[in-house]
Design a protein around this motif. Structure first.
Motif, PDB file in Angstrom:
ATOM      1  N   LEU A 137       0.855  -1.190   0.000  1.00  0.00           N
ATOM      2  CA  LEU A 137       0.000   0.000   0.000  1.00  0.00           C
ATOM      3  C   LEU A 137       0.885   1.232   0.000  1.00  0.00           C
ATOM      4  O   LEU A 137       2.058   1.169   0.397  1.00  0.00           O
ATOM      5  N   PRO A 138       0.379   2.370  -0.432  1.00  0.00           N
ATOM      6  CA  PRO A 138       1.161   3.604  -0.388  1.00  0.00           C
ATOM      7  C   PRO A 138       1.662   3.858   1.034  1.00  0.00           C
ATOM      8  O   PRO A 138       0.927   3.698   2.008  1.00  0.00           O
ATOM      9  N   GLY A 139       2.905   4.192   1.139  1.00  0.00           N
ATOM     10  CA  GLY A 139       3.478   4.464   2.457  1.00  0.00           C
ATOM     11  C   GLY A 139       4.209   3.284   3.057  1.00  0.00           C
ATOM     12  O   GLY A 139       4.923   3.438   4.060  1.00  0.00           O
ATOM     13  N   LEU A 140       4.034   2.076   2.480  1.00  0.00           N
ATOM     14  CA  LEU A 140       4.746   0.908   2.987  1.00  0.00           C
ATOM     15  C   LEU A 140       6.128   0.862   2.347  1.00  0.00           C
ATOM     16  O   LEU A 140       6.262   0.692   1.138  1.00  0.00           O
ATOM     17  N   ALA A 141       7.153   1.030   3.144  1.00  0.00           N
ATOM     18  CA  ALA A 141       8.521   1.065   2.634  1.00  0.00           C
ATOM     19  C   ALA A 141       8.960  -0.311   2.139  1.00  0.00           C
ATOM     20  O   ALA A 141       8.630  -1.343   2.739  1.00  0.00           O
ATOM     21  N   GLY A 142       9.709  -0.294   1.047  1.00  0.00           N
ATOM     22  CA  GLY A 142      10.195  -1.549   0.491  1.00  0.00           C
ATOM     23  C   GLY A 142      11.086  -2.303   1.455  1.00  0.00           C
ATOM     24  O   GLY A 142      11.124  -3.546   1.444  1.00  0.00           O
ATOM     25  N   LYS A 143      11.808  -1.570   2.326  1.00  0.00           N
ATOM     26  CA  LYS A 143      12.711  -2.240   3.257  1.00  0.00           C
ATOM     27  C   LYS A 143      11.950  -3.090   4.281  1.00  0.00           C
ATOM     28  O   LYS A 143      12.499  -4.041   4.837  1.00  0.00           O
ATOM     29  N   VAL A 144      10.669  -2.747   4.502  1.00  0.00           N
ATOM     30  CA  VAL A 144       9.852  -3.558   5.410  1.00  0.00           C
ATOM     31  C   VAL A 144       9.616  -4.936   4.795  1.00  0.00           C
ATOM     32  O   VAL A 144       9.729  -5.962   5.468  1.00  0.00           O
ATOM     33  N   VAL A 145       9.295  -4.964   3.505  1.00  0.00           N
ATOM     34  CA  VAL A 145       9.086  -6.230   2.803  1.00  0.00           C
ATOM     35  C   VAL A 145      10.405  -6.998   2.728  1.00  0.00           C
ATOM     36  O   VAL A 145      10.434  -8.222   2.919  1.00  0.00           O
ATOM     37  N   ASP A 146      11.505  -6.280   2.473  1.00  0.00           N
ATOM     38  CA  ASP A 146      12.819  -6.928   2.408  1.00  0.00           C
ATOM     39  C   ASP A 146      13.151  -7.627   3.728  1.00  0.00           C
ATOM     40  O   ASP A 146      13.652  -8.757   3.741  1.00  0.00           O
ATOM     41  N   LYS A 147      12.882  -6.952   4.827  1.00  0.00           N
ATOM     42  CA  LYS A 147      13.166  -7.536   6.133  1.00  0.00           C
ATOM     43  C   LYS A 147      12.293  -8.766   6.399  1.00  0.00           C
ATOM     44  O   LYS A 147      12.757  -9.773   6.934  1.00  0.00           O
ATOM     45  N   THR A 148      11.028  -8.675   5.984  1.00  0.00           N
ATOM     46  CA  THR A 148      10.118  -9.810   6.152  1.00  0.00           C
ATOM     47  C   THR A 148      10.624 -11.033   5.392  1.00  0.00           C
ATOM     48  O   THR A 148      10.592 -12.155   5.901  1.00  0.00           O
ATOM     49  N   ARG A 167       6.776 -12.200  -5.227  1.00  0.00           N
ATOM     50  CA  ARG A 167       6.064 -11.137  -5.927  1.00  0.00           C
ATOM     51  C   ARG A 167       5.608 -10.076  -4.926  1.00  0.00           C
ATOM     52  O   ARG A 167       5.298 -10.384  -3.768  1.00  0.00           O
ATOM     53  N   ARG A 168       5.553  -8.829  -5.421  1.00  0.00           N
ATOM     54  CA  ARG A 168       5.000  -7.729  -4.633  1.00  0.00           C
ATOM     55  C   ARG A 168       3.931  -7.053  -5.493  1.00  0.00           C
ATOM     56  O   ARG A 168       4.220  -6.594  -6.603  1.00  0.00           O
ATOM     57  N   VAL A 169       2.722  -7.025  -4.979  1.00  0.00           N
ATOM     58  CA  VAL A 169       1.595  -6.538  -5.774  1.00  0.00           C
ATOM     59  C   VAL A 169       0.745  -5.579  -4.951  1.00  0.00           C
ATOM     60  O   VAL A 169       0.801  -5.582  -3.719  1.00  0.00           O
ATOM     61  N   PRO A 170      -0.078  -4.758  -5.635  1.00  0.00           N
ATOM     62  CA  PRO A 170      -0.996  -3.870  -4.902  1.00  0.00           C
ATOM     63  C   PRO A 170      -1.935  -4.685  -4.008  1.00  0.00           C
ATOM     64  O   PRO A 170      -2.245  -5.841  -4.305  1.00  0.00           O
ATOM     65  N   HIS A 171      -2.382  -4.085  -2.946  1.00  0.00           N
ATOM     66  CA  HIS A 171      -3.265  -4.762  -1.992  1.00  0.00           C
ATOM     67  C   HIS A 171      -4.686  -4.813  -2.563  1.00  0.00           C
ATOM     68  O   HIS A 171      -5.611  -4.164  -2.087  1.00  0.00           O
ATOM     69  N   GLU A 172      -4.813  -5.640  -3.623  1.00  0.00           N
ATOM     70  CA  GLU A 172      -6.085  -5.788  -4.323  1.00  0.00           C
ATOM     71  C   GLU A 172      -6.270  -7.261  -4.685  1.00  0.00           C
ATOM     72  O   GLU A 172      -5.296  -7.999  -4.856  1.00  0.00           O
ATOM     73  N   GLN A 173      -7.530  -7.674  -4.859  1.00  0.00           N
ATOM     74  CA  GLN A 173      -7.820  -9.089  -5.059  1.00  0.00           C
ATOM     75  C   GLN A 173      -7.245  -9.657  -6.346  1.00  0.00           C
ATOM     76  O   GLN A 173      -6.603 -10.711  -6.333  1.00  0.00           O
ATOM     77  N   GLN A 174      -7.469  -8.994  -7.465  1.00  0.00           N
ATOM     78  CA  GLN A 174      -7.037  -9.546  -8.748  1.00  0.00           C
ATOM     79  C   GLN A 174      -5.517  -9.660  -8.863  1.00  0.00           C
ATOM     80  O   GLN A 174      -4.998 -10.716  -9.262  1.00  0.00           O
ATOM     81  N   PRO A 175      -4.751  -8.607  -8.548  1.00  0.00           N
ATOM     82  CA  PRO A 175      -3.293  -8.747  -8.605  1.00  0.00           C
ATOM     83  C   PRO A 175      -2.764  -9.831  -7.671  1.00  0.00           C
ATOM     84  O   PRO A 175      -1.819 -10.547  -8.008  1.00  0.00           O
ATOM     85  N   LEU A 176      -3.409  -9.972  -6.507  1.00  0.00           N
ATOM     86  CA  LEU A 176      -2.973 -11.003  -5.565  1.00  0.00           C
ATOM     87  C   LEU A 176      -3.197 -12.399  -6.136  1.00  0.00           C
ATOM     88  O   LEU A 176      -2.305 -13.253  -6.099  1.00  0.00           O
ATOM     89  N   ALA A 177      -4.384 -12.632  -6.687  1.00  0.00           N
ATOM     90  CA  ALA A 177      -4.692 -13.938  -7.261  1.00  0.00           C
ATOM     91  C   ALA A 177      -3.731 -14.283  -8.400  1.00  0.00           C
ATOM     92  O   ALA A 177      -3.251 -15.416  -8.509  1.00  0.00           O
TER      93      ALA A 177
END
Length: 210
Positions: A137-148, A167-177
């Protein structure tokens, strides 16, 4: 001993049917050991069992209790059931308390061990290839995902598993699927989804399309 002024000593004399501690410990340990385990050479009446591979420790608690009730001179201890273990980790030990054990007690312990397929074994991990999909989502830093991802890799390592697709995708149903389908096609046997937002209910993005 006379020169050292030792006038009295204490000794233990074995009975004709007694089994020396190391031999008894080794025989019982071999009988209780199952798949994914190995036994070290017995010493001082103790035979230790180790995991041969990474997995989950499976024990037959009822049979182990019966074995420990055979005779006070024979003990069998294990780690907690269903504990994750790694190759080389000590998982159990057979200990003969005195210098020897009566042959009849040894035989009774072996009989208990033979009532089950194995009293202790290691169930190996089957899934080794992991896919990870992270929603952002907007505001979520990439380094947070990297650490995870880094923490996840470290947690998977003891199981011999690794991340094979991400994969890293928008927090939406279709991109996630779509992302889940993609990592599965890349060989992932299991997909872990990290959401950028807490799940509110079953209609939320991840439960609805995950």
């Amino acid at each position: 001993m006379r020169a050292a002024d030792v006038g009295e000593i204490v000794v233990a004399r074995l009975e004709p049917d007694d089994v020396p501690e190391d031999l008894a410990a080794a025989e019982i340990a071999a009988a209780v050991a199952g798949e994914g385990t190995r036994m070290d050479r017995a010493f001082t009446g103790r035979a230790n069992l180790f995991a041969e591979l990474a997995g989950v420790l499976v024990v037959d608690k009822d049979a182990i209790d019966r074995l420990n009730l055979v005779d006070e001179s024979i003990t069998f201890a294990t780690l907690q059931a269903y504990k994750p273990v790694v190759a080389g980790e000590m998982i159990a030990t057979v200990k003969i308390i005195p210098f020897a054990v009566a042959g009849s007690a040894r035989d009774a312990a072996l009989a208990v061990a033979r009532t089950a397929a194995s009293l202790i074994r290691v169930a190996p991990y089957r899934i080794r290839k992991i896919g990870v999909v992270s929603t952002v989502l907007p505001g979520l830093a990439g380094k947070v995902v990297d650490k995870t991802l880094k923490v996840t890799e470290e947690r998977l390592a003891p199981a011999g598993a690794a991340i094979v697709a991400e994969r890293r995708v928008p927090h939406e149903q279709q991109p996630l699927a779509k992302a889940i389908d993609e990592v599965l096609k890349q060989g992932a046997e299991l997909v872990i989804v990290f959401g950028a937002s807490a799940i509110a209910d079953r209609r939320d993005v991840i439960p609805a399309r995950g």
